[in-house]
Write an enzyme that holds these catalytic residues in place. Structure first.
Site, short mmCIF file in Angstrom:
data_model
loop_
_atom_site.label_atom_id
_atom_site.label_comp_id
_atom_site.label_asym_id
_atom_site.label_seq_id
_atom_site.Cartn_x
_atom_site.Cartn_y
_atom_site.Cartn_z
N LYS A 265 39.13 25.19 21.85
CA LYS A 265 38.30 24.21 22.56
C LYS A 265 38.39 24.50 24.05
CE LYS A 265 36.34 20.45 21.05
NZ LYS A 265 35.32 20.60 20.00
N GLN B 19 40.02 45.39 52.30
CA GLN B 19 41.06 45.90 51.40
C GLN B 19 42.45 45.75 52.02
OE1 GLN B 19 38.06 47.35 51.74
NE2 GLN B 19 37.55 48.69 50.01
N HIS C 158 29.43 38.17 53.94
CA HIS C 158 28.95 38.75 55.19
C HIS C 158 28.40 37.70 56.15
CE1 HIS C 158 29.49 42.49 53.12
NE2 HIS C 158 28.53 42.25 52.24
#
Lengths: 286, 286, 286, 286
Positions: free
Chosen positions: B11, B213, B242
């Site tokens: 569920k 990164q 952006h």
């Protein structure tokens, strides 16, 4: 020691509409393209040295430019073009994964250039490419189906928290999310898609269902039965969109499975894979 | 041969609000619980025999009943209670995965029982349990952060599709989706969560960024540095939201990084893992 | 005879983030601006003659350029600047309506330029301007509040379809959408907003509730009581986000208002206006 | 003096699926029903006296019970049944507004009881009823259409913020939200809906467009021209879903209107009314 594990990066959700003009008659392809690349990405994470990083902005530009250069046939074809491009063009990129969603349009029969968005399911494709090979997965999501009878649910396990009544006749509804992995890398993808879609619908409709799991398996099996030469694995995710028959007895009315409340949450969620176990698994394709 | 592969069912999205009354002062926990079970499920898929199937309705009932029996402490605690319950209670169930989202509330300082939903990030927990062991993963999503300076992007690879200008000062914004795996099975989860959240925010803010990164890795590393005794792996997904400085030159105006257009799509998408490579990986935990 | 009725056009959802740099310490305003203009628009509808039409692209440019020229103070201030600009600058435009949503950010206390989006409610402003005058409306939406006790519901009308049990203690939860009309055109809008928000929260929390209508009226009245010199009308839309106490009796458990199911749909929906009837109504402001 | 202004309340988003069984062949109607009532509601707002308040739970029950008693024909018919019921049944209710959304399903051609949700547009109806009369409005939303040529935009007003280039060939796309007011209270609503939908599509496709306003007006006019005996007013809201031809010149490629970027925000938003000015306006119907 703290270290960098699996990683990838790319531009997501590049909205591309491609119009092919064949005189008065236009063809459109309406896509949402997502690129994910991986390779020599230690430096950028550890020191911020971007020398190995092709900007995601360049990836976006490539999607549009390659659409112009190669045209846009089926999403699978276009995803292969893109995935190979990124791996071939950039020495630091070793693996590309291109995911595409396609939104279908119907013609408005007045001109050759007028369209109405079909709605219904979204078609998907995802292609992974590296020196180790290319994998092609097709799919669909948001295809909502319903059987207003021909579904039962009984004989299940019961524990101290079980209050559900057994039923020999219920509404069965779900929103199909299916993906299927191809054995090869070429096909008439539009034909193939239409065939698989039909197999899924026919198996859903044609299965007298004792459980949604049984229906799910029948749908996957039908795809492999009808298209087993091209397809070796089907993954399905199917929410049980509960339709509860409303209790009208307090108002002096019966309800012979005619009036239903369509619930939102919670919902059952059934996930399963049907595959040809003679073919090699390929987790890296997904 | 066509065969059944990986599968699970349960569920999903059980909405539970738990109120603890301590005299005049109430505490609330607002959760969205999803259960996924797997085990002896061949028969139900192949023939519709439900004997091994605990109905998802019973699972929902168990969530509410166990909330009453055990109370609801941190989501990690409650997920452990639930996961163990399903595996222990039902012989045909061999593995349970319980996912929880928690929505935070702040007090309205008038009464002890009035609250305003905090918004901001959603806290998450997921617990997997089987005879092989128990794994606990905590996380958050939808935490949107922004540095209005202190971010650069230059020195990247350039190909024939690269038009992006290098920059030494840009806005860096992202919506953090992070999950971290615990070494053990007990902790003050609320304290732990607050600490990790702080580490993520401080690393985001405190990193002069040469690439998203680099920021991602710094955030994961900071979590492991500050909480390495309890946590061995962090997975992060961070879209690059952006913010483009608007070119106002056509209107005779400069724009010293003051006026930005916040774009929706496409967006960069950075995904990475930071982990302690002295600890064993555990794909089955995810 | 077929004729053109009411009409307007403009650019919607212009996403503007404005950074004000005060040395090391930055201030940000994160807005979503929608412009709707009306005026001499017969020709464009009937014949496609665009001579009176200022392109929506130009409207978007104006939003960014005026943000640079005037800065962005409170959303009300900026909306006034924009609405007047469009009516003053273009002879064919007789009326402008500028709607703004603002998303709040909190500082991350590490730098002067790091922020985390607050979530919680969205602040709104809408300004209408024409030769007939200027109207300013402030508001908020998506502010979700909950009282875990102090709410009753009984003594209601009963018809043949009434099965609901009366209650002297329930959870009352709603998501407030409120807008309030100002008498004048100048204020410290940020202060004013904070005051109204506080009044709404305090009235919600401080009202022992016999119905959500009573709470709604108390909230509007509190705004007018505390800010009646500046504000003459409050409009409120408040869904009754039902929290149902789960019946745990089948499991041998009581439930002293501790375990609740938070339902999605259907929901009650309460809409009401509280106003100073000594002041003139102003439908054109909305 | 602080006073209660306009107000209403009711149950929103009651999800009703109705199955009509005609032997092997079933018919389904999939509706989302919202009720809003107004009347003698001073006391409940001012003192919390609920004597005049029919609970929204009872309204929900009535929707299901009346679906059983009367069946569910077209949404307009069912909305009339409901609106009259609430005003007739409850002395304190003077006015009812019933809004319905309908989701269409197609048959899966295997059984008489298998369906796939059509997607595409949502059909709507809203009915207002009081002693003063009954108004019926039909509509649709989320019908997305696109012309890949046959659209121009030039000759517009230019101000200091105008940089947009004129074009003689662009993609024109929009998502139609239309509502139309009927003169009378009886019709074959399904036929009427199909006819209006066709008129909207044909006018969109058949209009060589100099502006989206011109197309909007042509669509409304076509509805009134084809169905003027039954319909006296059409209101349309149409976002300009911008498709920008991508500039491929930096990559040495032309783009003869073949490769487009489909933008999300901002978007133009065009709103207009087309009406028969020989008929009386009826703001209270909306």
């Amino acid at each position: 020691m703290i270290t960098l594990g699996a990683n990838r990066y790319g531009k997501a959700e590049i909205r591309l509409v491609h119009v092919r003009r064949d005189g008065e008659r236009h063809e459109i392809r309406d896509l949402n393209v997502s690129v994910a690349l991986s390779g020599d990405m230690e430096a950028v994470h550890l020191t911020g040295d971007n020398a190995a990083v092709l900007p995601t902005d360049s990836q976006k530009n490539a999607v549009y430019a390659l659409a112009r250069k190669h045209g846009v046939a089926a999403p699978e074809d276009f995803a292969v073009v893109l995935a190979r491009h990124f791996v071939d063009a950039q020495a630091t990129i070793h693996r590309a994964r291109v995911g595409i969603e396609e939104y279908a349009w119907d013609r408005i029969p007045v001109t050759g250039h007028s369209f109405v968005r079909r709605g219904q399911e979204v078609r998907t494709a995802r292609v992974t490419h590296s020196a180790a090979g290319t994998h092609i997965i097709s799919g669909l999501r948001d295809m909502t189906v319903l059987n207003s009878t021909g579904s039962e649910f009984w004989g299940y396990a019961k524990d101290e928290y079980t209050t559900l009544a057994e039923t020999r006749d219920r509404v069965l509804a779900t929103t199909v999310h299916a993906e299927w992995r191809h054995r090869g890398q070429t096909a008439d993808w539009d034909d193939s898609y239409a065939g698989v879609r039909r197999a899924l619908l026919e198996a859903f409709a044609g299965t007298h269902s004792l459980s949604l799991q049984q229906t799910l398996y029948a749908m996957g099996r039908q795809v492999l039965t009808a298209h087993g030469e091209e397809i070796c694995e089907v993954r399905l995710t199917m929410p049980n969109k509960h339709h509860f028959a409303v209790d009208l007895a307090p108002f002096g009315l019966d309800n012979p499975n005619e009036v239903f409340y369509a619930a939102d949450r919670p919902y059952g969620l059934i996930e399963g894979t049907v595959r040809d176990d003679d073919s090699a698994p390929a987790e890296e394709a997904w």
